[in-house]
Design a protein around this motif. Structure first.
Motif, PDB file in Angstrom:
ATOM      1  N   LEU A 127       0.906  -1.212  -0.010  1.00 47.21           N
ATOM      2  CA  LEU A 127       0.081   0.122   0.116  1.00 47.21           C
ATOM      3  C   LEU A 127       0.803   1.291   0.105  1.00 47.21           C
ATOM      4  CD1 LEU A 127      -2.510  -0.678   2.828  1.00 47.21           C
ATOM      5  CD2 LEU A 127      -2.360  -1.110   0.578  1.00 47.21           C
ATOM      6  N   PRO A 128       1.486   1.628  -1.253  1.00 47.72           N
ATOM      7  CA  PRO A 128       2.733   2.818  -1.030  1.00 47.72           C
ATOM      8  C   PRO A 128       2.220   4.237  -0.851  1.00 47.72           C
ATOM      9  CG  PRO A 128       1.956   2.158  -3.463  1.00 47.72           C
ATOM     10  CD  PRO A 128       1.070   1.133  -2.496  1.00 47.72           C
ATOM     11  N   HIS A 129       0.093   4.181  -0.864  1.00 49.63           N
ATOM     12  CA  HIS A 129      -0.060   5.850  -1.254  1.00 49.63           C
ATOM     13  C   HIS A 129      -0.400   5.861   0.205  1.00 49.63           C
ATOM     14  CE1 HIS A 129       0.639   5.847  -5.514  1.00 49.63           C
ATOM     15  NE2 HIS A 129       0.004   4.787  -5.513  1.00 49.63           N
ATOM     16  N   ARG A 130       0.152   6.804   1.301  1.00 50.02           N
ATOM     17  CA  ARG A 130      -1.078   6.739   2.760  1.00 50.02           C
ATOM     18  C   ARG A 130      -0.835   8.373   2.786  1.00 50.02           C
ATOM     19  NH1 ARG A 130       3.978   4.975   4.050  1.00 50.02           N
ATOM     20  NH2 ARG A 130       3.272   3.080   3.444  1.00 50.02           N
ATOM     21  N   GLN A 131      -1.781   8.225   3.785  1.00 50.79           N
ATOM     22  CA  GLN A 131      -2.244  10.059   4.228  1.00 50.79           C
ATOM     23  C   GLN A 131      -1.724   9.497   5.702  1.00 50.79           C
ATOM     24  OE1 GLN A 131      -2.535  12.848   3.311  1.00 50.79           O
ATOM     25  NE2 GLN A 131      -1.795  13.500   4.972  1.00 50.79           N
ATOM     26  N   LEU A 132      -0.122   9.856   7.369  1.00 49.11           N
ATOM     27  CA  LEU A 132      -0.069   9.284   8.027  1.00 49.11           C
ATOM     28  C   LEU A 132      -0.444  10.357   9.152  1.00 49.11           C
ATOM     29  CD1 LEU A 132       2.503   7.064   6.890  1.00 49.11           C
ATOM     30  CD2 LEU A 132      -0.062   6.155   6.792  1.00 49.11           C
ATOM     31  N   ASN A 133      -0.445  10.124  10.580  1.00 51.44           N
ATOM     32  CA  ASN A 133      -0.184  11.226  11.637  1.00 51.44           C
ATOM     33  C   ASN A 133       0.028  10.304  12.813  1.00 51.44           C
ATOM     34  OD1 ASN A 133      -0.098  13.347  12.663  1.00 51.44           O
ATOM     35  ND2 ASN A 133      -2.388  13.038  13.798  1.00 51.44           N
ATOM     36  N   PRO A 134       0.961  10.187  12.630  1.00 51.20           N
ATOM     37  CA  PRO A 134       1.593   8.678  13.580  1.00 51.20           C
ATOM     38  C   PRO A 134       2.120   9.663  15.032  1.00 51.20           C
ATOM     39  CG  PRO A 134       3.685   8.366  12.311  1.00 51.20           C
ATOM     40  CD  PRO A 134       2.680   9.715  11.256  1.00 51.20           C
ATOM     41  N   GLN A 135       1.060   9.097  16.248  1.00 55.27           N
ATOM     42  CA  GLN A 135       1.623  10.058  16.647  1.00 55.27           C
ATOM     43  C   GLN A 135       1.809   8.948  18.683  1.00 55.27           C
ATOM     44  OE1 GLN A 135       1.775  13.675  17.715  1.00 55.27           O
ATOM     45  NE2 GLN A 135       1.357  14.018  15.296  1.00 55.27           N
ATOM     46  N   VAL A 136       2.333   9.803  19.522  1.00 51.16           N
ATOM     47  CA  VAL A 136       2.991   8.807  20.716  1.00 51.16           C
ATOM     48  C   VAL A 136       1.365   8.474  21.910  1.00 51.16           C
ATOM     49  CG1 VAL A 136       4.031   8.530  23.303  1.00 51.16           C
ATOM     50  CG2 VAL A 136       5.145   9.039  20.589  1.00 51.16           C
ATOM     51  N   GLY A 137       1.549   7.238  21.778  1.00 47.44           N
ATOM     52  CA  GLY A 137       0.317   7.286  22.665  1.00 47.44           C
ATOM     53  C   GLY A 137      -1.522   6.836  21.600  1.00 47.44           C
ATOM     54  N   THR A 138      -2.231   7.351  21.675  1.00 46.78           N
ATOM     55  CA  THR A 138      -3.485   6.776  20.812  1.00 46.78           C
ATOM     56  C   THR A 138      -4.472   7.913  19.777  1.00 46.78           C
ATOM     57  OG1 THR A 138      -4.772   7.606  23.053  1.00 46.78           O
ATOM     58  CG2 THR A 138      -4.400   5.828  23.424  1.00 46.78           C
ATOM     59  N   VAL A 139      -3.842   8.951  20.122  1.00 46.40           N
ATOM     60  CA  VAL A 139      -4.474  10.022  19.694  1.00 46.40           C
ATOM     61  C   VAL A 139      -3.640   9.712  17.695  1.00 46.40           C
ATOM     62  CG1 VAL A 139      -4.996  11.456  21.115  1.00 46.40           C
ATOM     63  CG2 VAL A 139      -2.192  11.844  19.968  1.00 46.40           C
ATOM     64  N   GLY A 140      -2.901   9.035  17.740  1.00 46.33           N
ATOM     65  CA  GLY A 140      -2.579   8.977  15.705  1.00 46.33           C
ATOM     66  C   GLY A 140      -3.623   8.472  14.928  1.00 46.33           C
ATOM     67  N   SER A 141      -3.550   8.561  13.994  1.00 49.62           N
ATOM     68  CA  SER A 141      -4.257   7.882  12.791  1.00 49.62           C
ATOM     69  C   SER A 141      -3.832   8.135  11.746  1.00 49.62           C
ATOM     70  CB  SER A 141      -5.505   9.197  12.528  1.00 49.62           C
ATOM     71  OG  SER A 141      -6.163   8.467  11.419  1.00 49.62           O
ATOM     72  N   GLY A 142      -3.790   7.029  10.814  1.00 51.52           N
ATOM     73  CA  GLY A 142      -3.084   6.815   9.087  1.00 51.52           C
ATOM     74  C   GLY A 142      -3.627   5.962   8.635  1.00 51.52           C
ATOM     75  N   LEU A 143      -3.966   5.925   6.751  1.00 56.87           N
ATOM     76  CA  LEU A 143      -4.885   5.969   5.959  1.00 56.87           C
ATOM     77  C   LEU A 143      -3.801   5.201   4.705  1.00 56.87           C
ATOM     78  CD1 LEU A 143      -7.913   5.649   4.936  1.00 56.87           C
ATOM     79  CD2 LEU A 143      -7.615   7.343   3.350  1.00 56.87           C
TER      80      LEU A 143
END
Length: 332
Positions: free
Chosen positions: A158-174
């Motif tokens: 899945l080479p295409h992505r919209q990511l917001n990795p965050q420490v803890g529980t608030v992060g999200s990714g597509l």
């Protein structure tokens, strides 16, 4: 010994009264539950409790059988109405429904809550590879999880992505097999401020589809009920007269919660419900907690999209199971 002639009848009346009282005591909780569920009046601690409505629906058959066995007809009538009401809203989730006539390509959408990055990345990558997932939505997404997923091969799948990795529980990714247009990150206003990655993919032969990784606040405490409602009310509604939309993620709500039903009413269908898998648990005992399974992870698809199958898969390290929905899009 001389016995009062009134002793026998009096004892019989007391026993009859006790049996009648027993019937009504067992019927009353189900009656109250049905009223709350049907009217969408869950408040305070009842928000958590209402998630277990399928179990209560099954339990209501007990008071009905008791009232019938004891020939308490008034209680039996009320018990029958209660059982019919609760079973009536729960049982259809185990039955497949009708599907729209969609003749475009398939789109396989998966969602997984990673429990602050503790979920086993290899299991998730194997799921994407083995089930040929086209779009993966992740919640509680951390920088460590992002790095491990790519190390194990997700970048190639899945080479295409919209990511917001965050420490803890608030992060999200597509993650997606197809290019993501108009991508971004939205932050929920309530609770812990969970973020939600979104973007639009256009599979060959299909119209554009907007997809968002959903994660509203969890109603785990009384002071989080308000943020939970706020976050669910802020989820993107369906647009039946415009483009296609899919919401996938940890909704922290079941189909028995009024705010989720209100979101569905904008023009979505719950994928699991559509194929008769709506009672399959996605959260609960999977990390060792003694909690009966409930379905709080969902894929909500525009009603113009057909649902072909839904499956759940365990993900070691997480208290959620991954949810996979195979969808058929309308043709472009």
């Amino acid at each position: 010994m001389i016995t009062s002639p009134q002793a026998g009848p009096s004892t019989g009346r007391r026993r009859a009264g006790a049996r009648t009282l027993l019937c009504w005591v067992t019927v009353a909780p189900g009656l109250a539950w049905a009223a709350l569920r049907l009217a969408g009046l869950e408040r305070g601690p009842l928000v958590q409790a209402i998630a277990f409505t399928p179990y209560v629906a099954a339990w209501t058959l007990g008071p009905l059988l008791l009232a019938l066995a004891l020939r308490r007809w008034a209680a039996a009538v009320v018990a029958a109405v209660v059982a019919a009401a609760l079973v009536g809203v729960v049982a259809p989730r185990a039955l497949p429904g009708g599907q729209p006539a969609a003749h475009g390509p398939r789109l396989r959408v998966a969602s997984a809550n990673l429990l602050a990055g503790a979920a086993d990345a290899r299991t998730l990558v194997d799921l994407v590879r083995g089930r040929r997932v086209d779009v993966l939505a992740v919640q509680e997404f951390t920088p460590e999880a992002a790095a491990e997923l790519d190390r194990l091969g997700l970048a190639a799948l899945l080479p295409h992505r919209q990511l917001n990795p965050q420490v803890g529980t608030v992060g999200s990714g597509l993650y997606a097999r197809f290019p993501i247009a108009g991508g971004g990150i939205r932050q929920n206003r309530g609770g812990w401020g969970f973020t939600q990655a979104y973007g639009t993919v256009t599979p060959p032969g299909a119209p554009p589809v907007r997809i968002e990784s959903v994660h509203p606040a969890a109603p785990y405490a009384l002071d989080q009920i308000g943020p939970w409602r706020t976050d669910l009310a802020a989820q993107p509604p369906a647009t039946p007269q415009a483009g296609l939309s899919i919401l996938a993620g940890d909704f922290n709500a079941t189909l028995d919660h009024a705010p989720l039903r209100a979101l569905l009413a904008t023009g979505y269908v719950d994928a699991a419900d559509a194929v008769g898998a709506g009672l399959t648990g996605t959260w609960g005992p999977y990390d060792g907690d003694p909690i009966p399974p409930v379905a709080i992870d969902h894929v909500l698809a525009d009603r113009r999209i057909a649902v072909e199958s839904v499956a759940v898969r365990p993900v070691p390290g997480s208290d959620h199971r991954a949810l996979l929905a195979e969808l058929r899009l309308p043709a472009a």
